[in-house]
Design a protein around this motif. Structure first.
Motif, mmCIF file in Angstrom:
data_model
loop_
_atom_site.group_PDB
_atom_site.id
_atom_site.type_symbol
_atom_site.label_atom_id
_atom_site.label_comp_id
_atom_site.label_asym_id
_atom_site.label_seq_id
_atom_site.Cartn_x
_atom_site.Cartn_y
_atom_site.Cartn_z
ATOM 1 N N THR B 108 0.836 -1.202 0.000
ATOM 2 C CA THR B 108 0.000 0.000 0.000
ATOM 3 C C THR B 108 0.871 1.254 0.000
ATOM 4 O O THR B 108 0.634 2.207 -0.754
ATOM 5 N N LYS B 111 2.316 1.777 -3.445
ATOM 6 C CA LYS B 111 1.322 2.258 -4.423
ATOM 7 C C LYS B 111 1.039 3.741 -4.221
ATOM 8 O O LYS B 111 0.961 4.511 -5.182
ATOM 9 N N ILE B 112 0.891 4.160 -2.947
ATOM 10 C CA ILE B 112 0.614 5.573 -2.652
ATOM 11 C C ILE B 112 1.760 6.444 -3.148
ATOM 12 O O ILE B 112 1.563 7.477 -3.783
ATOM 13 N N SER B 113 2.965 5.986 -2.886
ATOM 14 C CA SER B 113 4.123 6.799 -3.288
ATOM 15 C C SER B 113 4.211 6.873 -4.811
ATOM 16 O O SER B 113 4.548 7.915 -5.376
ATOM 17 N N ASN B 114 3.877 5.802 -5.513
ATOM 18 C CA ASN B 114 3.875 5.793 -6.985
ATOM 19 C C ASN B 114 2.815 6.749 -7.540
ATOM 20 O O ASN B 114 3.046 7.482 -8.491
ATOM 21 N N TYR B 115 1.636 6.739 -6.907
ATOM 22 C CA TYR B 115 0.513 7.564 -7.351
ATOM 23 C C TYR B 115 0.885 9.043 -7.240
ATOM 24 O O TYR B 115 0.670 9.816 -8.161
ATOM 25 N N SER B 116 1.514 9.422 -6.132
ATOM 26 C CA SER B 116 1.853 10.840 -5.957
ATOM 27 C C SER B 116 2.948 11.263 -6.924
ATOM 28 O O SER B 116 2.945 12.386 -7.429
ATOM 29 N N SER B 117 3.888 10.362 -7.251
ATOM 30 C CA SER B 117 4.940 10.691 -8.227
ATOM 31 C C SER B 117 4.329 10.932 -9.600
ATOM 32 O O SER B 117 4.682 11.879 -10.309
ATOM 33 N N ALA B 118 3.354 10.071 -9.985
ATOM 34 C CA ALA B 118 2.702 10.194 -11.287
ATOM 35 C C ALA B 118 1.922 11.508 -11.355
ATOM 36 O O ALA B 118 1.963 12.221 -12.372
ATOM 37 N N ASN B 119 1.251 11.847 -10.275
ATOM 38 C CA ASN B 119 0.488 13.107 -10.230
ATOM 39 C C ASN B 119 1.401 14.311 -10.385
ATOM 40 O O ASN B 119 1.098 15.249 -11.113
ATOM 41 N N THR B 122 2.390 14.782 -14.007
ATOM 42 C CA THR B 122 1.309 15.347 -14.831
ATOM 43 C C THR B 122 1.206 16.852 -14.604
ATOM 44 O O THR B 122 1.085 17.634 -15.560
#
Lengths: 191, 158
Positions: B108, B111-119, B122
């Motif tokens: 978890t 995944k959270i750390s990956n999501y914030s990097s992708a954001n 963008t």
């Protein structure tokens, strides 16, 4: 009726987490293992340490025991492997003569004779016997101790040392012939 | 026949009838051999009479303290302490449960750390596009551009 729980039942209970079964196994075997290692190394301190190591290993490796062999065979295998390794270390460490090993603490700690008082061996004779055993090649020594002092069966010795039955028997015979020569050279003979 | 090889079997009563008869015949005909057998019999007795030694009185206490010391250093002991699992009750299922929980937490977090990097990536992209557009509009508004030069107009309606 004999209600005594077997060693195999105890190790099974210990494998299921019952620590008191472990303590019972230690209680049953501690002196036998100590005597075996002591006769093999003739070093009281090392024997005491190695006996502890044997039981520590039993504690840590309890799950590697499978009921295809007797518990005692498995325990003696652990003890004999540790004793052989220690013997190699002792050989490297110590350069003094085997006759210097007559340290008093070793003799003083001899408490009992499980064969009865009438059968007691003379202290000096016992010491000469012990140092004679040390002069045997380790392959003969270990077999003589397991058979003649620990009184294990040929089959058990064969499993402990992973040797064919015929080899065990022939080594016992050769070991005894060699021991006779050593004892005679030290003046221990029939009166 | 080498009778020396049969001494132990003879003394243990393990020779068959024929071998035993031959062995005894040889024994009685050879005094040296008889003495050898008697010596070995004597030594066997000596070996059986060796006194037993006993472990020190604190042997079990000392062993248990070594075990406790090992247990307290093991990773399982750490998990047991963390989740308050008693040493006697620990089993494979409990260890597997604790390990699964740890994996879920780890996954978890990842995944959270990956999501914030992708954001963040963008947002950076959008910001870059806006800045380019503003820059071209500013250049256009100056009105002194060279008509012969090729200009890429990004984000400009004209």
């Amino acid at each position: 009726m004999n209600n005594k729980i077997t060693d195999e039942e105890l190790i099974k209970k210990f494998q299921n987490g019952d620590r008191s079964s472990y303590n019972e196994l230690v209680f049953r075997y501690k002196d036998r293992i100590l005597n075996f290692i002591f006769r093999f190394t003739y070093d009281r301190t090392a024997a005491e340490d190695l006996t502890q190591d044997t039981f520590l290993k039993l504690y840590l490796k309890k799950d590697s025991y499978r009921e295809i062999s007797k518990f005692s065979t498995w325990l003696y295998t652990i003890a004999s492997n540790l004793a052989k390794t220690e013997l190699r270390k002792i050989k490297r460490r110590k350069t003094y003569s085997i006759s210097d090993l007559s340290n008093s603490d070793m003799e003083d700690k001899i408490f009992t004779d499980h064969h009865g008082d009438n059968n007691k061996i003379d202290k000096n004779e016992n010491h000469l016997l012990n140092i004679s055993i040390q002069e045997l090649d380790p392959d003969f020594r270990i077999i003589i101790i397991l058979r003649e002092i620990q009184e294990l069966s040929y089959e058990n010795i064969s499993r402990i040392l992973k040797l064919p039955l015929g080899t065990v028997k022939s080594r016992i015979n050769r070991g005894k012939l060699k021991l006779r020569e050593i004892l005679i050279s030290k003046g221990v003979n029939r009166k | 026949m080498n009778y020396k090889n049969q001494i132990n079997d003879y003394l243990n009563g393990e020779l068959d009838e024929n071998d035993k008869r031959d062995f005894i015949k040889y024994l009685n005909s050879n005094l040296d051999f008889k003495n050898l057998v008697e010596d070995i019999k004597f030594n066997d007795n000596l070996l059986k009479k060796t006194p037993c030694i006993e472990t020190d009185s604190d042997f079990i206490i000392s062993l248990n303290s070594r075990i406790d010391s090992y247990d307290s250093k093991s990773p399982i002991a750490f998990l047991q302490g963390l989740f308050n699992i008693s040493k006697d009750r620990v089993n494979f299922n409990q260890i597997a449960g604790v390990m699964s929980l740890a994996l879920i937490i780890l996954f978890t977090t990842f995944k959270i750390s990956n999501y914030s990097s992708a954001n963040n990536a963008t947002l950076d992209n959008i910001n870059n596009q806006l800045e380019s557009s503003i820059a071209v509009n500013d250049a256009d508004s100056l009105g002194n551009m060279n008509s012969g030069s090729a200009i890429l107009l990004l984000g400009n309606d004209k």
